[in-house]
Design a protein around this motif. Sequence first.
Motif, mmCIF file in Angstrom:
data_model
loop_
_atom_site.group_PDB
_atom_site.id
_atom_site.type_symbol
_atom_site.label_atom_id
_atom_site.label_comp_id
_atom_site.label_asym_id
_atom_site.label_seq_id
_atom_site.Cartn_x
_atom_site.Cartn_y
_atom_site.Cartn_z
ATOM 1 N N VAL A 161 6.583 -3.057 6.964
ATOM 2 C CA VAL A 161 5.225 -2.939 7.492
ATOM 3 C C VAL A 161 4.837 -4.303 8.048
ATOM 4 C CG1 VAL A 161 2.805 -2.459 6.964
ATOM 5 C CG2 VAL A 161 4.615 -1.186 5.780
ATOM 6 N N LEU A 162 4.458 -4.322 9.322
ATOM 7 C CA LEU A 162 4.024 -5.566 9.949
ATOM 8 C C LEU A 162 2.530 -5.501 10.243
ATOM 9 C CD1 LEU A 162 6.915 -6.174 12.520
ATOM 10 C CD2 LEU A 162 6.761 -6.907 10.123
ATOM 11 N N ASP A 163 1.868 -6.635 10.125
ATOM 12 C CA ASP A 163 0.440 -6.691 10.467
ATOM 13 C C ASP A 163 0.286 -6.929 11.969
ATOM 14 O OD1 ASP A 163 0.884 -9.436 10.906
ATOM 15 O OD2 ASP A 163 -0.040 -10.035 9.011
ATOM 16 N N GLN A 164 -0.946 -7.122 12.415
ATOM 17 C CA GLN A 164 -1.211 -7.308 13.841
ATOM 18 C C GLN A 164 -0.540 -8.554 14.413
ATOM 19 O OE1 GLN A 164 -5.511 -7.098 13.649
ATOM 20 N NE2 GLN A 164 -5.456 -5.096 14.681
ATOM 21 N N TYR A 194 3.688 -7.471 5.938
ATOM 22 C CA TYR A 194 2.458 -7.237 5.180
ATOM 23 C C TYR A 194 2.838 -6.871 3.752
ATOM 24 C CZ TYR A 194 -2.183 -5.493 4.013
ATOM 25 O OH TYR A 194 -3.404 -5.288 3.428
ATOM 26 N N LYS A 195 2.959 -7.895 2.886
ATOM 27 C CA LYS A 195 3.433 -7.698 1.519
ATOM 28 C C LYS A 195 2.438 -6.951 0.629
ATOM 29 C CE LYS A 195 6.671 -11.520 1.322
ATOM 30 N NZ LYS A 195 7.097 -12.708 0.582
ATOM 31 N N TRP A 225 2.579 2.559 -0.855
ATOM 32 C CA TRP A 225 2.324 3.414 0.305
ATOM 33 C C TRP A 225 3.498 4.370 0.419
ATOM 34 C CZ3 TRP A 225 0.597 -0.069 5.004
ATOM 35 C CH2 TRP A 225 -0.563 -0.779 4.653
ATOM 36 N N GLU A 226 3.214 5.629 0.717
ATOM 37 C CA GLU A 226 4.281 6.619 0.867
ATOM 38 C C GLU A 226 4.628 6.798 2.335
ATOM 39 O OE1 GLU A 226 3.765 10.336 -1.120
ATOM 40 O OE2 GLU A 226 3.175 9.361 -2.989
ATOM 41 N N LEU A 227 5.929 6.865 2.578
ATOM 42 C CA LEU A 227 6.459 7.015 3.928
ATOM 43 C C LEU A 227 7.063 8.405 4.056
ATOM 44 C CD1 LEU A 227 6.865 5.078 6.374
ATOM 45 C CD2 LEU A 227 9.166 4.711 5.533
ATOM 46 N N VAL A 240 8.730 5.276 -1.036
ATOM 47 C CA VAL A 240 7.622 4.405 -1.445
ATOM 48 C C VAL A 240 7.875 2.983 -0.937
ATOM 49 C CG1 VAL A 240 6.329 3.470 -3.395
ATOM 50 C CG2 VAL A 240 7.171 5.827 -3.476
ATOM 51 N N ILE A 241 6.868 2.446 -0.242
ATOM 52 C CA ILE A 241 6.910 1.083 0.273
ATOM 53 C C ILE A 241 6.439 0.142 -0.835
ATOM 54 C CG2 ILE A 241 5.928 -0.520 1.958
ATOM 55 C CD1 ILE A 241 5.506 1.952 3.793
ATOM 56 N N ARG A 242 7.222 -0.899 -1.062
ATOM 57 C CA ARG A 242 6.860 -1.906 -2.053
ATOM 58 C C ARG A 242 6.941 -3.281 -1.402
ATOM 59 N NH1 ARG A 242 9.290 2.036 -5.130
ATOM 60 N NH2 ARG A 242 7.922 2.824 -6.766
ATOM 61 N N GLN A 243 5.855 -4.038 -1.524
ATOM 62 C CA GLN A 243 5.745 -5.371 -0.922
ATOM 63 C C GLN A 243 6.102 -5.333 0.560
ATOM 64 O OE1 GLN A 243 7.903 -8.178 -3.324
ATOM 65 N NE2 GLN A 243 6.294 -8.204 -4.867
ATOM 66 N N GLY A 244 5.682 -4.271 1.230
ATOM 67 C CA GLY A 244 5.833 -4.163 2.671
ATOM 68 C C GLY A 244 7.183 -3.699 3.157
#
Length: 152
Positions: free
Chosen positions: A35-38, A43-44, A49-51, A77-81
Motif C-alpha cells: 500500500v502506497l500513500d499519495q 503506508y505502514k 486491511w483485507e484484500l 490480510v495486509i500487515r504494515q502495508g
Amino acid sequence: TYAQEPAVSFSLNLTSEFKIQWYTARQLPPFIIQVLDQNEQLYKEANEWELGVRLLDGEGEYVCDKFDRKEKGNRLVIRQGTVMVSGLRFSEVSSKNKGHFNIELRVVFPLEVARQVKPYRSNNITILSCRLYHHPKFAVSQLTPDDDISKM
C-alpha cells in the motif's frame, strides 16, 4: 445533493517479480503487494486491511470460477502495508477465455478505507496447459525428422 466520492489517497503496488506466463494446476509463484500513500511511500499504518482477489478474462469480465479450489473468494490480510499473495491457481487456459487473464486486487475491508485505495490490476497473463510445463513444444528449427509429432 450528491455525496462526493472520497479522493483516492492510496494505491496498491506490485513490488516483486510477477509471472505473465504460467500453467494450469500449478500455483502461481508468490508476489508482494504494498500500500502506497499519495507520495508513493509505503503506508505502514495499513494494518488488518483485507484484500480481495478477482480474476478477469481478456474482455474484462469477472471469471473468478477459473481459479482452482480455495482461491475462490480469496481474501488476504495486509500487515504494515504489505501482503504476500500466494496460492493462486488457474483451472483453465487463457486461450479459451478471450486470450488472457488479469488479476485484480482491491481493498475490501474496512469499508471506509476501501474506496480510498486505487486497485491493482496485473498485466495480461497467459495461462497454458500444465502438459506444456512438463512437455514443452519446440520451434520447427529445433525439430528433427525423427521427433514425435507431439513436440510441435
